[in-house]
Design an enzyme around this catalytic site. Structure first.
Site, PDB file in Angstrom:
ATOM      1  N   TYR A 124      -2.977  -0.242   0.547  1.00  0.00           N
ATOM      2  CA  TYR A 124      -2.993   0.204   2.127  1.00  0.00           C
ATOM      3  C   TYR A 124      -1.663   0.339   2.495  1.00  0.00           C
ATOM      4  O   TYR A 124      -0.788  -0.333   2.078  1.00  0.00           O
ATOM      5  CB  TYR A 124      -3.765  -0.860   2.868  1.00  0.00           C
ATOM      6  N   HIS A 125      -1.218   1.463   3.418  1.00  0.00           N
ATOM      7  CA  HIS A 125      -0.024   1.912   3.714  1.00  0.00           C
ATOM      8  C   HIS A 125       0.293   1.282   5.019  1.00  0.00           C
ATOM      9  O   HIS A 125      -0.352   1.612   6.136  1.00  0.00           O
ATOM     10  CB  HIS A 125       0.120   3.380   3.943  1.00  0.00           C
ATOM     11  N   GLY A 126       1.344   0.194   5.327  1.00  0.00           N
ATOM     12  CA  GLY A 126       1.822  -0.211   6.431  1.00  0.00           C
ATOM     13  C   GLY A 126       2.633   0.613   7.322  1.00  0.00           C
ATOM     14  O   GLY A 126       2.865   1.780   6.614  1.00  0.00           O
TER      15      GLY A 126
END
Length: 326
Positions: free
Chosen positions: A116-118
């Site tokens: 998951y890309h913050g």
């Protein structure tokens, strides 16, 4: 002494005639949190350029360094270890960083880490550093093309094997027995995700094609409280979305840099299955990451509670599955 007192009184009188000191103090106290909030992300930008500086010095003086380090002749390995040590120290001190499920990453052989890309993928810098120091394995990473236009990024990407990536180049990396990290959401998820942690993959299946062609396992990855460390401003979202769709570079302002608790969770590997289509595999991986989010992330995320997660007593009290707010 009397002369000094007269000078001080004169200065006070002069300042008070031009400046409302009470108002100035109030304005200073009011603006300080705002200024600090938007300046903290610059700390991480500075750390990236410190990494560049270390690698540049290492590259410039590699002959002297290589003569000093006779036991390891790999050109970039020593430089990577130095930078990894810097980032790992920052991770431990600033975020109390932990990795859960490191045993799910194979000691050798290929694996595709899908994460998951913050707002800022600082957790992947931390994870790569921890992997280098504890497992002696480098995670090859796919980065957006705009990064390679930034000054200094070429040296970092050369040392840490960061590349824009195509399906074939990614397959080659895996077939060579390496670890590879991809975020299907990319910059779009980074810019327009929020503290509800919904995946914004927009039907991207390239990573699934890579895994199927390379016959490599996929390891789902998620970092707890990632959106509480850095966030986008909550206004003009539609405007910035339209602007992003035109220019295809990050344009949505980021604030934060809060020292919240970070834990990276690495799930059980999703093994190669030739019966799956790329779309089927994409759905399976998305479900696995969503399960990690629902199990380990407070939804919606809270900056205050994420800060309190740094306290051992609070962590014990709030441990277990987090309830999702519908």
């Amino acid at each position: 002494m009397e002369v000094l007192e007269n000078i001080v009184k004169t200065l006070q009188s002069l300042l008070s005639s031009y400046i409302d000191l009470d108002y100035s103090m109030w304005l200073y106290r009011f603006l300080t949190p705002l200024i600090v909030t938007f300046l903290l992300p610059l700390v991480f930008v500075a750390l990236i350029y410190i990494s560049f500086l270390v690698l540049f010095i290492y590259k410039l003086h590699r002959q002297v360094i290589m003569r000093a380090v006779q036991t390891d002749r790999n050109f970039w390995r020593v430089g990577r270890k130095i930078v990894a040590a810097i980032w790992d120290a920052h991770a431990r001190i600033y975020h109390g960083y932990e990795v859960i499920g490191l045993e799910n990453v194979p000691q050798e052989g290929p694996a595709l880490i899908v994460y998951y890309h913050g707002a800022i993928p600082i957790d992947m810098y931390y994870l790569n550093s921890r992997m280098l120091l504890q497992r002696e394995r480098l995670i090859y990473t796919i980065g957006d093309r705009f990064l390679f236009k930034l000054p200094g990024w070429g040296t970092i990407s050369e040392a840490f094997h960061v590349s824009p990536g195509t399906v074939q180049s990614c397959v080659s990396i895996l077939r060579d027995g390496n670890l590879l990290a991809i975020s299907p959401g990319g910059v779009y998820e980074a810019q327009f995700g929020d503290h509800y942690y919904e995946l914004l993959w927009r039907n991207r299946v390239g990573f699934a094609k890579v895994a199927l062609e390379a016959k490599a396992p996929i390891i789902p990855c998620f970092t707890q409280n990632l959106r509480e460390g850095f966030r986008q401003v909550g206004i003009f979202r539609n405007f910035f979305m339209r602007l992003y769709n035109k220019v295809r570079i990050p344009v949505y302002p980021i604030y934060g840099g809060f020292p919240v608790k970070f834990r990276t969770y690495l799930g059980k590997p999703i093994e190669y299955d030739e019966t799956l289509t790329p779309q089927d595999l994409q759905n399976k991986v998305a479900t696995a990451i969503e399960d990690l989010i629902n199990q380990h992330q407070r939804l919606p995320g809270s900056i205050l509670l994420a800060l309190l997660d740094r306290l051992p007593a609070f962590r014990r009290a709030s441990s277990g599955i987090k309830k999702k707010v519908e």
